[in-house]
Design a protein around this motif. Structure first.
Motif, short mmCIF file in Angstrom:
data_model
loop_
_atom_site.label_atom_id
_atom_site.label_comp_id
_atom_site.label_asym_id
_atom_site.label_seq_id
_atom_site.Cartn_x
_atom_site.Cartn_y
_atom_site.Cartn_z
N GLU A 293 20.13 -61.32 42.27
CA GLU A 293 19.64 -62.66 41.91
C GLU A 293 20.51 -63.76 42.52
O GLU A 293 20.00 -64.78 42.96
CB GLU A 293 19.55 -62.81 40.39
CG GLU A 293 18.44 -61.97 39.77
CD GLU A 293 17.07 -62.22 40.42
OE1 GLU A 293 16.70 -63.39 40.63
OE2 GLU A 293 16.38 -61.23 40.73
N LYS A 294 21.82 -63.54 42.53
CA LYS A 294 22.71 -64.52 43.16
C LYS A 294 22.37 -64.68 44.65
O LYS A 294 22.24 -65.80 45.15
CB LYS A 294 24.18 -64.09 43.03
CG LYS A 294 24.84 -64.50 41.76
CD LYS A 294 26.32 -64.16 41.84
CE LYS A 294 27.08 -64.88 40.75
NZ LYS A 294 28.52 -64.64 40.83
N MET A 295 22.27 -63.55 45.34
CA MET A 295 21.97 -63.61 46.78
C MET A 295 20.61 -64.23 47.03
O MET A 295 20.45 -65.05 47.95
CB MET A 295 22.07 -62.21 47.39
CG MET A 295 23.50 -61.71 47.46
SD MET A 295 23.67 -60.10 48.27
CE MET A 295 23.08 -58.99 46.99
N ARG A 296 19.63 -63.84 46.23
CA ARG A 296 18.29 -64.40 46.38
C ARG A 296 18.32 -65.93 46.23
O ARG A 296 17.59 -66.64 46.91
CB ARG A 296 17.35 -63.79 45.35
CG ARG A 296 15.90 -64.20 45.53
CD ARG A 296 14.97 -63.42 44.62
NE ARG A 296 14.77 -62.11 45.24
CZ ARG A 296 14.71 -60.96 44.58
NH1 ARG A 296 14.83 -60.93 43.28
NH2 ARG A 296 14.52 -59.84 45.22
N ALA A 297 19.21 -66.44 45.37
CA ALA A 297 19.34 -67.87 45.14
C ALA A 297 20.23 -68.54 46.20
O ALA A 297 20.47 -69.75 46.13
CB ALA A 297 19.92 -68.12 43.75
#
Length: 179
Positions: A47-51
């Motif tokens: 989720e961090k990377m996606r954001a």
């Protein structure tokens, strides 16, 4: 005999270098399993990377430990695609893979090629906006690591075949057929 002779291989490099494509092709040639290290990331990391938020070393630690442990449990060999951007990250993988000592294969490419590849792929959560962060973090392997360094200036199948041969796997398979 190749100094790289080993059946546990980490295909490493920044996003877009071809870890998954080259790693899967190499695994097929070697008749061993392939695992994309991205599949071992926690939901929170994804989720961090996606954001578009770069991971910290603390975020990466459990993931790197799991990458190493997975290699260590793969008794018949494994090709693992894993960024392994820093010397310390590779050291964590080596330590947690014990007694296995994987060969690291660094897929090296220039920023323009990497960016073009990242922007042309679909279905991957890693946005191209994180490429510069990865390049800033990258510590290419040093000679004492005895890593294999491969430039990504050829098609993936050709890269995989080159790696296969440099690992000494071709000679190993020829010898097995003659027995």
């Amino acid at each position: 005999m190749s100094r790289f002779k080993q059946s546990h291989v980490v295909i490493m490099g920044v996003s877009g270098c071809g870890k998954s494509t080259v790693g899967a092709a190499l695994a097929r040639m070697g008749r061993i399993g392939y695992l994309d290290g991205d599949d071992l990331h926690s939901v929170e990391n994804v989720e961090k990377m996606r954001a578009g938020i770069p991971l910290t070393d603390a975020d990466r630690l459990p993931w790197l430990e799991e990458c190493g442990a997975t290699l260590g449990r793969a008794h018949s060999g494994l090709v693992l695609g894993c960024s392994a951007l820093k010397f310390g990250y590779r050291d964590i993988i080596r330590r947690t893979a014990f007694p296995v000592q994987p060969v690291f294969v660094f897929l090296n490419g220039n920023r323009d090629v990497l960016l073009e590849r990242m922007e042309s792929r679909t279905g991957h959560y890693m946005p191209s906006s994180l490429l510069d962060s990865q390049l800033k973090t990258l510590e290419p392997p040093v000679p004492s690591e005895q890593a294999m360094i491969v430039d990504i200036d050829q098609p993936a199948e050709r890269l995989a075949e080159d790696i296969f041969n440099r690992l000494g796997w071709r000679a190993e398979f020829v010898a097995r057929r003659q027995v």
